[in-house]
Motif scaffolding. Structure first.
Motif, mmCIF file in Angstrom:
data_model
loop_
_atom_site.group_PDB
_atom_site.id
_atom_site.type_symbol
_atom_site.label_atom_id
_atom_site.label_comp_id
_atom_site.label_asym_id
_atom_site.label_seq_id
_atom_site.Cartn_x
_atom_site.Cartn_y
_atom_site.Cartn_z
ATOM 1 N N GLY A 164 4.384 -4.305 7.287
ATOM 2 C CA GLY A 164 4.059 -2.918 7.567
ATOM 3 C C GLY A 164 3.535 -2.121 6.392
ATOM 4 O O GLY A 164 3.403 -0.887 6.474
ATOM 5 N N HIS A 165 3.196 -2.792 5.298
ATOM 6 C CA HIS A 165 2.720 -2.107 4.101
ATOM 7 C C HIS A 165 1.196 -2.195 3.996
ATOM 8 O O HIS A 165 0.576 -3.109 4.546
ATOM 9 N N THR A 166 0.580 -1.257 3.295
ATOM 10 C CA THR A 166 -0.872 -1.163 3.191
ATOM 11 C C THR A 166 -1.369 -1.955 1.989
ATOM 12 O O THR A 166 -0.993 -1.660 0.851
ATOM 13 N N PRO A 167 -2.206 -2.977 2.185
ATOM 14 C CA PRO A 167 -2.631 -3.829 1.070
ATOM 15 C C PRO A 167 -3.813 -3.260 0.296
ATOM 16 O O PRO A 167 -4.721 -2.664 0.870
ATOM 17 N N VAL A 168 -3.791 -3.476 -1.036
ATOM 18 C CA VAL A 168 -4.915 -3.152 -1.912
ATOM 19 C C VAL A 168 -5.124 -4.337 -2.849
ATOM 20 O O VAL A 168 -4.213 -4.708 -3.594
ATOM 21 N N ASN A 169 -6.311 -4.938 -2.799
ATOM 22 C CA ASN A 169 -6.630 -6.084 -3.639
ATOM 23 C C ASN A 169 -7.368 -5.589 -4.884
ATOM 24 O O ASN A 169 -8.497 -5.102 -4.804
ATOM 25 N N PHE A 170 -6.736 -5.729 -6.056
ATOM 26 C CA PHE A 170 -7.331 -5.152 -7.262
ATOM 27 C C PHE A 170 -8.526 -5.932 -7.785
ATOM 28 O O PHE A 170 -9.209 -5.471 -8.710
ATOM 29 N N GLU A 171 -8.808 -7.085 -7.210
ATOM 30 C CA GLU A 171 -10.038 -7.798 -7.568
ATOM 31 C C GLU A 171 -11.217 -7.341 -6.716
ATOM 32 O O GLU A 171 -12.360 -7.657 -7.027
ATOM 33 N N GLU A 172 -10.951 -6.595 -5.665
ATOM 34 C CA GLU A 172 -12.010 -6.152 -4.756
ATOM 35 C C GLU A 172 -12.337 -4.676 -4.894
ATOM 36 O O GLU A 172 -13.454 -4.252 -4.569
ATOM 37 N N VAL A 173 -11.381 -3.872 -5.353
ATOM 38 C CA VAL A 173 -11.600 -2.428 -5.470
ATOM 39 C C VAL A 173 -11.012 -1.935 -6.784
ATOM 40 O O VAL A 173 -10.157 -2.597 -7.388
ATOM 41 N N ILE A 211 2.297 1.161 -0.303
ATOM 42 C CA ILE A 211 1.046 0.475 -0.637
ATOM 43 C C ILE A 211 1.361 -0.718 -1.528
ATOM 44 O O ILE A 211 2.080 -0.585 -2.526
ATOM 45 N N ALA A 212 0.829 -1.876 -1.172
ATOM 46 C CA ALA A 212 1.039 -3.118 -1.930
ATOM 47 C C ALA A 212 -0.217 -3.443 -2.721
ATOM 48 O O ALA A 212 -1.302 -3.552 -2.156
ATOM 49 N N ILE A 213 -0.070 -3.638 -4.050
ATOM 50 C CA ILE A 213 -1.209 -3.908 -4.927
ATOM 51 C C ILE A 213 -1.050 -5.290 -5.541
ATOM 52 O O ILE A 213 -0.050 -5.580 -6.211
ATOM 53 N N ASP A 214 -2.024 -6.154 -5.322
ATOM 54 C CA ASP A 214 -1.985 -7.529 -5.825
ATOM 55 C C ASP A 214 -3.399 -8.084 -5.710
ATOM 56 O O ASP A 214 -4.303 -7.393 -5.240
ATOM 57 N N LYS A 215 -3.574 -9.349 -6.115
ATOM 58 C CA LYS A 215 -4.875 -9.983 -5.946
ATOM 59 C C LYS A 215 -4.812 -11.230 -5.082
ATOM 60 O O LYS A 215 -5.849 -11.782 -4.719
ATOM 61 N N GLU A 216 -3.593 -11.677 -4.767
ATOM 62 C CA GLU A 216 -3.438 -12.898 -3.979
ATOM 63 C C GLU A 216 -3.459 -12.554 -2.496
ATOM 64 O O GLU A 216 -2.566 -11.846 -2.003
ATOM 65 N N PRO A 217 -4.450 -13.047 -1.741
ATOM 66 C CA PRO A 217 -4.541 -12.698 -0.322
ATOM 67 C C PRO A 217 -3.281 -13.027 0.476
ATOM 68 O O PRO A 217 -2.871 -12.241 1.342
ATOM 69 N N TYR A 218 -2.650 -14.161 0.180
ATOM 70 C CA TYR A 218 -1.469 -14.527 0.980
ATOM 71 C C TYR A 218 -0.307 -13.562 0.727
ATOM 72 O O TYR A 218 0.476 -13.264 1.634
ATOM 73 N N ARG A 219 -0.178 -13.074 -0.501
ATOM 74 C CA ARG A 219 0.866 -12.093 -0.793
ATOM 75 C C ARG A 219 0.582 -10.763 -0.101
ATOM 76 O O ARG A 219 1.497 -10.104 0.427
ATOM 77 N N LEU A 220 -0.672 -10.364 -0.109
ATOM 78 C CA LEU A 220 -1.042 -9.119 0.552
ATOM 79 C C LEU A 220 -0.875 -9.223 2.061
ATOM 80 O O LEU A 220 -0.468 -8.255 2.723
ATOM 81 N N ARG A 221 -1.177 -10.403 2.618
ATOM 82 C CA ARG A 221 -0.948 -10.598 4.055
ATOM 83 C C ARG A 221 0.532 -10.496 4.384
ATOM 84 O O ARG A 221 0.922 -9.920 5.418
ATOM 85 N N MET A 222 1.375 -11.061 3.527
ATOM 86 C CA MET A 222 2.819 -10.987 3.737
ATOM 87 C C MET A 222 3.289 -9.536 3.729
ATOM 88 O O MET A 222 4.093 -9.116 4.581
ATOM 89 N N ALA A 223 2.778 -8.760 2.787
ATOM 90 C CA ALA A 223 3.137 -7.340 2.727
ATOM 91 C C ALA A 223 2.633 -6.591 3.952
ATOM 92 O O ALA A 223 3.334 -5.741 4.524
#
Length: 391
Positions: free
Chosen positions: A232-241, A216-228
């Motif tokens: 094959g990793h599961t994104p979690v945006n800490f500004e949204e949840v 699981i990848a945790i960040d707030k930058e959409p482009y970084r989460l898209r890269m993860a």
């Protein structure tokens, strides 16, 4: 020669500086072909690591060609003409720490060990381009660099792999891998990684290589989460949840088995008032760290799990959740990366195609454009994930 230098808080400057020279018999001079800007360089530029001086040459991720060696360098290990990647910790290879493969704790390579001892209780190894606390060594964002203990550190690259494929063996790939290795990953494990920057991306890839069931990848930058996510990793945006709540949802209410903090002392938080609290305390120097990621990792990890810390911390932090750590039988592991331990095994993984370090490179610039590179990277402009500089 040209070199990128520290020019005060929030400022770097490419300057003409003297060429390096052999100072000790075990030195080598390397003509640098590729170097990079690291997230921990930002801690220096932002003023959170003490003892920087105007004109200090930055950079601890570099590689190139050996053009001169001291007479004490074993020719069986290193010769003029060798193509090498240089690890960021400077290690003697002979002390108790080096004998235990704890290279970033080398007892002999830091000439300013007394300063480090006052800060950390015991001295740490010398590090290229990383303040006088770690020796005041000139860094690798330059055309040339002096490499002490050159028969211990540099890894010879004898294949036709490109610089971009092997450059990150100097720091961030071994650092990410060590973060995953410290987790003792089992095949059923869910691994959560705070920070989808370069080190975080490699921690995720390493967790996958070591057999994790889900990463699981945790960040707030959409482009970084898209890269993860593309990796094959599961994104979690800490500004949204809410991170802890989302992790409980993803793990059947248990929490991740293993958690990796790949953020360190300049973390941000999705809640404005919590973020402001630590930012103000850090600004007035009543703490040196903003430990949001570390706190979340400890509180989110399942009981009996492992929290692995590879994000850089430099001093003192507030509101460390010691109760959660102790009462829930969590294991906390950390350390500056012992890069020399991992370079050769990771080179072999690159050669086998198990890890692709080039996937994180978004910008390649000339050394003369280092100031622009720092601006892009620090401010996350133009979807900047990793900057490679070419002298």
């Amino acid at each position: 020669m040209k070199a990128n230098t520290w020019a005060g808080r929030n400022k770097v400057e490419v300057r003409d500086v003297p060429d390096p020279k052999i100072l000790n018999d075990r030195d080598a001079i390397v003509r640098i072909t590729s170097t990079a800007i690291c997230g921990s360089d930002l801690h220096l530029v932002d003023g959170y690591v003490p003892t920087m001086q105007d004109g200090d040459i930055l950079g601890h991720e570099f590689m190139g060609e050996v053009i001169e060696v001291g007479r004490g360098v074993d020719p069986g290990r290193l010769r003029v003409g060798d193509r090498v990647v240089v690890p960021f910790p400077i290690s003697c290879g002979a002390c108790g720490a080096c004998s235990a493969e704890l290279y970033s704790c080398c007892e002999n390579s830091n000439p300013n060990a007394g300063i480090a001892e006052k800060m950390f209780g015991h001295p740490v190894a010398g590090i290229f381009g990383y303040s006088h606390l770690t020796g005041g060594f000139a860094g690798g964002q330059a055309q040339y660099a002096r490499v002490p203990f050159a028969d211990v550190g540099p890894l010879k690259i004898e294949s036709d792999l490109t610089d971009e494929q092997v450059l990150f063996l100097s720091d961030i790939l071994p650092t990410g891998y060590m973060g995953a290795e410290m987790c003792d990953i089992q095949s059923s494990d869910v691994v959560a990684v705070w920070g989808a920057g370069p080190v975080g991306q490699f921690a995720m890839d390493s967790a996958r290589v070591l057999g994790a069931a889900k990463v699981i990848a945790i960040d707030k930058e959409p482009y970084r989460l898209r890269m993860a996510e593309r990796a094959g990793h599961t994104p979690v945006n800490f500004e949204e949840v809410d991170v802890r709540s989302r992790l409980l949802e993803l793990t059947g209410g248990r929490g991740p088995d293993k958690c990796i903090d790949a953020v360190g002392l300049e973390a941000t938080h999705g809640s404005a008032h919590i973020a402001a609290y630590d930012r103000v305390k850090q600004a007035v120097r009543s703490e040196t760290e903003r430990p949001h990621a570390l706190r979340q990792a400890i509180l989110s990890c399942r009981s009996g799990g492992v929290v692995s810390v590879i994000g850089v911390y430099g001093g003192l932090l507030d509101k460390f959740p010691a109760g959660a750590w102790m009462n829930r039988s969590l294991t906390l592991r950390t350390g500056q990366c012992h890069v020399q331990r991992y370079m050769k095994p990771l080179l072999e993984r690159i050669e086998r195609g198990e890890i692709d370090p080039t996937r994180i490179i978004t910008h390649t610039l000339a050394l003369d454009e280092a100031e622009r590179g720092f601006e892009l990277f620090k401010n996350k402009q133009d979807d900047c994930e990793k900057v490679v500089l070419k002298p």
